[in-house]
Design a protein around this motif. Sequence first.
Motif, PDB file in Angstrom:
ATOM      1  N   THR A   2     104.653  16.486  26.303  1.00  0.00           N
ATOM      2  CA  THR A   2     105.404  17.234  25.295  1.00  0.00           C
ATOM      3  C   THR A   2     105.459  18.711  25.656  1.00  0.00           C
ATOM      4  OG1 THR A   2     104.827  15.656  23.571  1.00  0.00           O
ATOM      5  CG2 THR A   2     105.497  17.850  22.840  1.00  0.00           C
ATOM      6  N   MET A   3     104.338  19.273  26.066  1.00  0.00           N
ATOM      7  CA  MET A   3     104.315  20.685  26.458  1.00  0.00           C
ATOM      8  C   MET A   3     105.251  20.932  27.644  1.00  0.00           C
ATOM      9  SD  MET A   3     102.424  22.488  24.429  1.00  0.00           S
ATOM     10  CE  MET A   3     103.180  21.474  23.162  1.00  0.00           C
ATOM     11  N   ALA A   4     105.226  20.025  28.622  1.00  0.00           N
ATOM     12  CA  ALA A   4     106.103  20.178  29.789  1.00  0.00           C
ATOM     13  C   ALA A   4     107.574  20.119  29.378  1.00  0.00           C
ATOM     14  CB  ALA A   4     105.793  19.095  30.819  1.00  0.00           C
ATOM     15  N   LYS A   5     107.925  19.141  28.551  1.00  0.00           N
ATOM     16  CA  LYS A   5     109.317  19.005  28.104  1.00  0.00           C
ATOM     17  C   LYS A   5     109.767  20.230  27.323  1.00  0.00           C
ATOM     18  CE  LYS A   5     109.220  13.964  27.646  1.00  0.00           C
ATOM     19  NZ  LYS A   5     109.182  12.851  26.674  1.00  0.00           N
TER      20      LYS A   5
ATOM     21  N   ILE B 227     106.538  29.507  28.873  1.00  0.00           N
ATOM     22  CA  ILE B 227     105.717  29.008  29.972  1.00  0.00           C
ATOM     23  C   ILE B 227     104.265  29.423  29.757  1.00  0.00           C
ATOM     24  CG2 ILE B 227     105.268  29.218  32.458  1.00  0.00           C
ATOM     25  CD1 ILE B 227     107.715  27.499  31.801  1.00  0.00           C
ATOM     26  N   GLU B 228     104.077  30.625  29.240  1.00  0.00           N
ATOM     27  CA  GLU B 228     102.728  31.122  28.993  1.00  0.00           C
ATOM     28  C   GLU B 228     101.982  30.203  28.027  1.00  0.00           C
ATOM     29  OE1 GLU B 228     105.531  32.892  28.588  1.00  0.00           O
ATOM     30  OE2 GLU B 228     105.366  34.685  29.818  1.00  0.00           O
ATOM     31  N   TYR B 229     102.643  29.858  26.939  1.00  0.00           N
ATOM     32  CA  TYR B 229     102.013  29.002  25.936  1.00  0.00           C
ATOM     33  C   TYR B 229     101.748  27.611  26.520  1.00  0.00           C
ATOM     34  CZ  TYR B 229     101.102  26.414  21.679  1.00  0.00           C
ATOM     35  OH  TYR B 229     100.516  25.611  20.737  1.00  0.00           O
ATOM     36  N   ALA B 230     102.730  27.057  27.206  1.00  0.00           N
ATOM     37  CA  ALA B 230     102.565  25.722  27.793  1.00  0.00           C
ATOM     38  C   ALA B 230     101.389  25.713  28.768  1.00  0.00           C
ATOM     39  CB  ALA B 230     103.848  25.288  28.498  1.00  0.00           C
ATOM     40  N   PHE B 231     101.286  26.727  29.602  1.00  0.00           N
ATOM     41  CA  PHE B 231     100.199  26.781  30.583  1.00  0.00           C
ATOM     42  C   PHE B 231      98.849  26.922  29.881  1.00  0.00           C
ATOM     43  CE2 PHE B 231      97.594  28.402  34.045  1.00  0.00           C
ATOM     44  CZ  PHE B 231      97.950  27.535  35.056  1.00  0.00           C
TER      45      PHE B 231
END
Length: 153
Positions: free
Chosen positions: A84-87, A96-100
């Motif tokens: 979900t984070m990647a999508k 991108i910062e939050y996803a990483f």
Amino acid sequence: MTLEELTLEIYAERALTYFESKHLVTWAINVLTLGYESENLYILGGLDNASTEEREIYFWKSIADLKLNIEKSEADLMENYALTMAKKAISEEISIEYAFSQMRKIVSASGYNYRYIAFYEIDEDMDYLNYNNSPLYNPGLTLKIQRNLSWRK
């Protein structure tokens, strides 16, 4: 996203990260948008200024109303949350910062599982590049590449 995907994301966030209960309100609104309806969903969708406890009550009532029985292992929750984070990062719904940062939490919560370890290695390499200009895990990573990754500036 489907009802199950939305709900699994909430379950994973609750299990793996600091959880902001306003996400339950967002979940309710998203579920309503998908066409599902119940009195408790409508109430939860309007609880912007309510306490976490009140939101939780209506969340679980909504789950019961929808007859959701989503039982997943912690590993399944992590995998679903990672996807979900990647999508969301790819579709620019989140930064991108939050996803990483979320992926680093998954690495830790998974006990440094091989499926997620690359995020740990990239993070470590970024630090090593800053301190001695030499990555440990990804030899092709350079300071020039790092400077182009705005989330590490």
